[in-house]
Enzyme design. Sequence first.
Site, PDB file in Angstrom:
ATOM      1  N   TYR A 216      37.168 -10.960 -20.454  1.00 31.45           N
ATOM      2  CA  TYR A 216      37.414 -11.936 -19.396  1.00 31.45           C
ATOM      3  C   TYR A 216      36.298 -12.976 -19.295  1.00 31.45           C
ATOM      4  O   TYR A 216      36.574 -14.175 -19.412  1.00 31.45           O
ATOM      5  CB  TYR A 216      37.643 -11.241 -18.049  1.00 31.45           C
ATOM      6  CG  TYR A 216      37.778 -12.209 -16.906  1.00 31.45           C
ATOM      7  CD1 TYR A 216      36.738 -12.414 -16.002  1.00 31.45           C
ATOM      8  CD2 TYR A 216      38.939 -12.970 -16.755  1.00 31.45           C
ATOM      9  CE1 TYR A 216      36.848 -13.335 -14.974  1.00 31.45           C
ATOM     10  CE2 TYR A 216      39.052 -13.895 -15.717  1.00 31.45           C
ATOM     11  CZ  TYR A 216      38.001 -14.070 -14.840  1.00 31.45           C
ATOM     12  OH  TYR A 216      38.112 -14.992 -13.827  1.00 31.45           O
ATOM     13  N   LYS A 220      36.529 -17.068 -20.161  1.00 36.68           N
ATOM     14  CA  LYS A 220      36.231 -18.128 -19.182  1.00 36.68           C
ATOM     15  C   LYS A 220      35.130 -19.042 -19.689  1.00 36.68           C
ATOM     16  O   LYS A 220      35.158 -20.252 -19.509  1.00 36.68           O
ATOM     17  CB  LYS A 220      35.849 -17.509 -17.831  1.00 36.68           C
ATOM     18  CG  LYS A 220      36.935 -16.728 -17.135  1.00 36.68           C
ATOM     19  CD  LYS A 220      38.195 -17.554 -16.859  1.00 36.68           C
ATOM     20  CE  LYS A 220      38.011 -18.575 -15.788  1.00 36.68           C
ATOM     21  NZ  LYS A 220      39.265 -19.285 -15.439  1.00 36.68           N
TER      22      LYS A 220
HETATM   23  N1  NAD Z   1      39.860 -14.320  -7.728  1.00 33.44           N
HETATM   24  C1  NAD Z   1      38.574 -14.603  -7.874  1.00 33.44           C
HETATM   25  O1  NAD Z   1      37.691 -13.984  -7.261  1.00 33.44           O
HETATM   26  C2  NAD Z   1      38.146 -15.704  -8.815  1.00 33.44           C
HETATM   27  C3  NAD Z   1      36.800 -16.040  -8.856  1.00 33.44           C
HETATM   28  C4  NAD Z   1      36.396 -17.052  -9.719  1.00 33.44           C
HETATM   29  C5  NAD Z   1      37.318 -17.704 -10.509  1.00 33.44           C
HETATM   30  N2  NAD Z   1      38.622 -17.359 -10.465  1.00 33.44           N
HETATM   31  C6  NAD Z   1      39.556 -18.094 -11.329  1.00 33.44           C
HETATM   32  O2  NAD Z   1      40.534 -18.699 -10.496  1.00 33.44           O
HETATM   33  C7  NAD Z   1      41.784 -18.800 -11.181  1.00 33.44           C
HETATM   34  C8  NAD Z   1      42.874 -18.204 -10.319  1.00 33.44           C
HETATM   35  O3  NAD Z   1      42.504 -16.892 -10.043  1.00 33.44           O
HETATM   36  P1  NAD Z   1      43.357 -16.010  -9.020  1.00 33.44           P
HETATM   37  O4  NAD Z   1      42.447 -14.999  -8.429  1.00 33.44           O
HETATM   38  O5  NAD Z   1      44.132 -16.910  -8.134  1.00 33.44           O
HETATM   39  O6  NAD Z   1      44.350 -15.247 -10.033  1.00 33.44           O
HETATM   40  P2  NAD Z   1      45.906 -14.960  -9.884  1.00 33.44           P
HETATM   41  O7  NAD Z   1      46.218 -13.959 -10.935  1.00 33.44           O
HETATM   42  O8  NAD Z   1      46.251 -14.653  -8.468  1.00 33.44           O
HETATM   43  O9  NAD Z   1      46.572 -16.366 -10.251  1.00 33.44           O
HETATM   44  C9  NAD Z   1      46.671 -16.791 -11.577  1.00 33.44           C
HETATM   45  C10 NAD Z   1      47.984 -17.555 -11.702  1.00 33.44           C
HETATM   46  O10 NAD Z   1      48.125 -17.972 -13.062  1.00 33.44           O
HETATM   47  C11 NAD Z   1      49.439 -17.682 -13.478  1.00 33.44           C
HETATM   48  N3  NAD Z   1      49.473 -17.443 -14.922  1.00 33.44           N
HETATM   49  C12 NAD Z   1      48.984 -16.381 -15.588  1.00 33.44           C
HETATM   50  N4  NAD Z   1      49.258 -16.480 -16.888  1.00 33.44           N
HETATM   51  C13 NAD Z   1      49.962 -17.646 -17.054  1.00 33.44           C
HETATM   52  C14 NAD Z   1      50.543 -18.303 -18.155  1.00 33.44           C
HETATM   53  N5  NAD Z   1      50.488 -17.779 -19.376  1.00 33.44           N
HETATM   54  N6  NAD Z   1      51.173 -19.473 -17.944  1.00 33.44           N
HETATM   55  C15 NAD Z   1      51.269 -20.007 -16.691  1.00 33.44           C
HETATM   56  N7  NAD Z   1      50.733 -19.428 -15.594  1.00 33.44           N
HETATM   57  C16 NAD Z   1      50.094 -18.260 -15.797  1.00 33.44           C
HETATM   58  C17 NAD Z   1      49.841 -16.418 -12.722  1.00 33.44           C
HETATM   59  O11 NAD Z   1      51.245 -16.293 -12.666  1.00 33.44           O
HETATM   60  C18 NAD Z   1      49.200 -16.663 -11.371  1.00 33.44           C
HETATM   61  O12 NAD Z   1      50.080 -17.329 -10.508  1.00 33.44           O
HETATM   62  C19 NAD Z   1      41.597 -18.057 -12.499  1.00 33.44           C
HETATM   63  O13 NAD Z   1      41.398 -19.001 -13.537  1.00 33.44           O
HETATM   64  C20 NAD Z   1      40.326 -17.236 -12.289  1.00 33.44           C
HETATM   65  O14 NAD Z   1      39.625 -17.039 -13.501  1.00 33.44           O
HETATM   66  C21 NAD Z   1      39.082 -16.371  -9.636  1.00 33.44           C
HETATM   67  C1  LIG Z   2      34.584   1.062  -7.471  1.00 32.30           C
HETATM   68  C2  LIG Z   2      33.349   0.445  -6.855  1.00 32.30           C
HETATM   69  C3  LIG Z   2      32.206   0.425  -7.855  1.00 32.30           C
HETATM   70  C4  LIG Z   2      33.654  -0.936  -6.320  1.00 32.30           C
HETATM   71  O1  LIG Z   2      32.575  -1.418  -5.560  1.00 32.30           O
HETATM   72  C5  LIG Z   2      33.951  -1.906  -7.486  1.00 32.30           C
HETATM   73  C6  LIG Z   2      34.111  -3.323  -7.004  1.00 32.30           C
HETATM   74  C7  LIG Z   2      34.678  -4.215  -8.150  1.00 32.30           C
HETATM   75  C8  LIG Z   2      36.152  -3.916  -8.340  1.00 32.30           C
HETATM   76  C9  LIG Z   2      34.399  -5.689  -7.808  1.00 32.30           C
HETATM   77  C10 LIG Z   2      32.890  -5.940  -7.629  1.00 32.30           C
HETATM   78  C11 LIG Z   2      32.631  -7.406  -8.045  1.00 32.30           C
HETATM   79  C12 LIG Z   2      34.024  -7.958  -8.306  1.00 32.30           C
HETATM   80  C13 LIG Z   2      34.124  -9.189  -9.221  1.00 32.30           C
HETATM   81  C14 LIG Z   2      33.346 -10.386  -8.633  1.00 32.30           C
HETATM   82  O2  LIG Z   2      33.711 -10.594  -7.281  1.00 32.30           O
HETATM   83  C15 LIG Z   2      33.647 -11.651  -9.371  1.00 32.30           C
HETATM   84  C16 LIG Z   2      34.714 -11.826 -10.174  1.00 32.30           C
HETATM   85  C17 LIG Z   2      34.863 -13.111 -10.922  1.00 32.30           C
HETATM   86  C18 LIG Z   2      36.280 -13.660 -10.904  1.00 32.30           C
HETATM   87  O3  LIG Z   2      36.396 -14.701 -11.852  1.00 32.30           O
HETATM   88  C19 LIG Z   2      37.311 -12.608 -11.214  1.00 32.30           C
HETATM   89  C20 LIG Z   2      37.144 -11.376 -10.330  1.00 32.30           C
HETATM   90  C21 LIG Z   2      35.722 -10.776 -10.426  1.00 32.30           C
HETATM   91  C22 LIG Z   2      35.502 -10.249 -11.831  1.00 32.30           C
HETATM   92  C23 LIG Z   2      35.613  -9.603  -9.376  1.00 32.30           C
HETATM   93  C24 LIG Z   2      36.488  -8.400  -9.767  1.00 32.30           C
HETATM   94  C25 LIG Z   2      36.276  -7.155  -8.897  1.00 32.30           C
HETATM   95  C26 LIG Z   2      34.795  -6.752  -8.863  1.00 32.30           C
HETATM   96  C27 LIG Z   2      34.333  -6.335 -10.231  1.00 32.30           C
END
Ligand code: NAD
Ligand SMILES: CC(C)[C@@H](O)CC[C@@H](C)[C@H]1CC[C@H]2[C@@H]3[C@H](O)C=C4C[C@@H](O)CC[C@]4(C)[C@H]3CC[C@]12C
Length: 426
Positions: A216, A220
Amino acid sequence: MPVEERVATRGRLWQECGGPRGGGWAGLCSWNGPGGRRSRRKGRVCFWPARPGRREDSPSGGQSGRPVTVAAGGCGFLGEHVVRMLLQREPRLCELRIFDLHLGPWLDELKTGPVRVTAIQGDVTQAHEVAAAVAGTHVVIHTAGLVDVFGKASPETIHEVNVQGTQNVIEACVQTGTQFLVYTSSMEVVGPNVKGHPFYRGNEDTPYEAVHRHPYPCSKALAERLVLEANGRKVRGGLPLVTCALRPTGIYGEGHQIMRDFYHQGLRLGGRLFRAIPASVEHGRVYVGNVAWMHVLVARELEQRAALMGGQVYFCYDKSPYKSYEDFNMEFLRPCGLRLVGTRPLLPYWLLVFLAALNALLQWLLRPLLLYAPLLNPYTLAVANTTFTVSTNKAQRHFGYEPLFSWEDSRTRTIRWVQGVESSSQ
Ligand SMILES: NC(=O)c1ccc[n+]([C@@H]2O[C@H](COP(=O)([O-])OP(=O)(O)OC[C@H]3O[C@@H](n4cnc5c(N)ncnc54)[C@H](O)[C@@H]3O)[C@@H](O)[C@H]2O)c1
Ligand SMILES: CC(C)[C@@H](O)CC[C@@H](C)[C@H]1CC[C@H]2[C@@H]3[C@H](O)C=C4C[C@@H](O)CC[C@]4(C)[C@H]3CC[C@]12C
């Protein structure tokens, strides 16, 4: 550098990662540090007509010359908030295309407003589908991706969606003449790295050895690099492509699946969660509404400030407090009746490492029969145990970003949503 050579170069990078073509994940992928790549190109930037109705020589745009936006991944956790924020706070919007593999039922309610909302079911890994969705638009907000650190998807699939999918979005902009691209990157492009080095209240320029092994973060980092290096490329019509990458830390808020999972886990355990991570480990968190707002602001300001913002990365931040991941979650789960047992981790770290490894082994053994993907695995344990917080004002300095939602408001909204989770799941 021609496209095929550019992707091939990335392919070599990916193999360094030990990615799909490199067999197992023996390799590492490294990144040129948290500041990202700055590639500024001089060139005329097409300033979108400020007043609807005046069309200049821009090849793309809505009927009245106001921007059309594509929100790729617009049905996801973040994507939905971006879509709603655009409709609420982008007065110039005349059409919004929502491109996603999985369209949500909630989209129907959006079609009654003044903005033309077009839902497009499509796959970012299919270049022609992306090009068809992007054609004629003014700006693309690309949040689509596979957010998988639990082993649900294969490394190949993660790469295909997150890297090749992003390349397809870039090429679609170039081929169809869309001039502005906002990419949702992640804090994980920076860290935590494979060595577990803390990143303590760092910013976009803080030196840090961004070395990853997990599919992952590698995906990214590669995707972000593609986006930043595409800045300045000529799009159809001869104007330069202007790109920007936003790096949210851990996003929380309405619709956060992991928060929902923790809540349900606590209910199953009699209203208790058991501390596994030291309270001293700070983890950066940011409210989804503020992340969405930053995306909308960048999409709006990118054309006026192309020389400053093009090719730049910005951490997403707000006033959410610095806490351990578990303590932060309890800000929302405690008011919903859960309590966190233990002031220190209840299990020794070596036992957690063993249990995480056991989960990974079970996942591998059970894969032919079922998907076993618990929260605890070697990667999530390592990330949870490594301090990673940001302290920056680059977004404020470059495009006037200020959080739209205070910490108190973000907390209240999230608590209300968690409280609704129980009733909606009954
Ligand atoms: N959730 C977090 O904490 C977090 C933190 C930092 C960055 N991000 C980034 O933000 C973005 C959105 O994350 P999220 O948490 O909303 O995830 P999410 O899984 O809720 O949303 C991702 C969306 O992308 C769509 N998708 C997946 N594969 C696809 C494909 N092949 N074609 C078209 N659409 C597709 C999914 O259907 C979904 O609606 C991601 O790029 C993720 O890396 C998330
Ligand atoms: C089971 C325990 C050890 C529990 O505390 C695990 C927590 C773990 C699932 C989360 C801890 C940190 C999270 C990640 C972080 O918030 C940032 C992220 C970047 C974003 O791009 C995607 C999600 C994630 C990797 C997020 C996922 C869950 C954690 C690893």
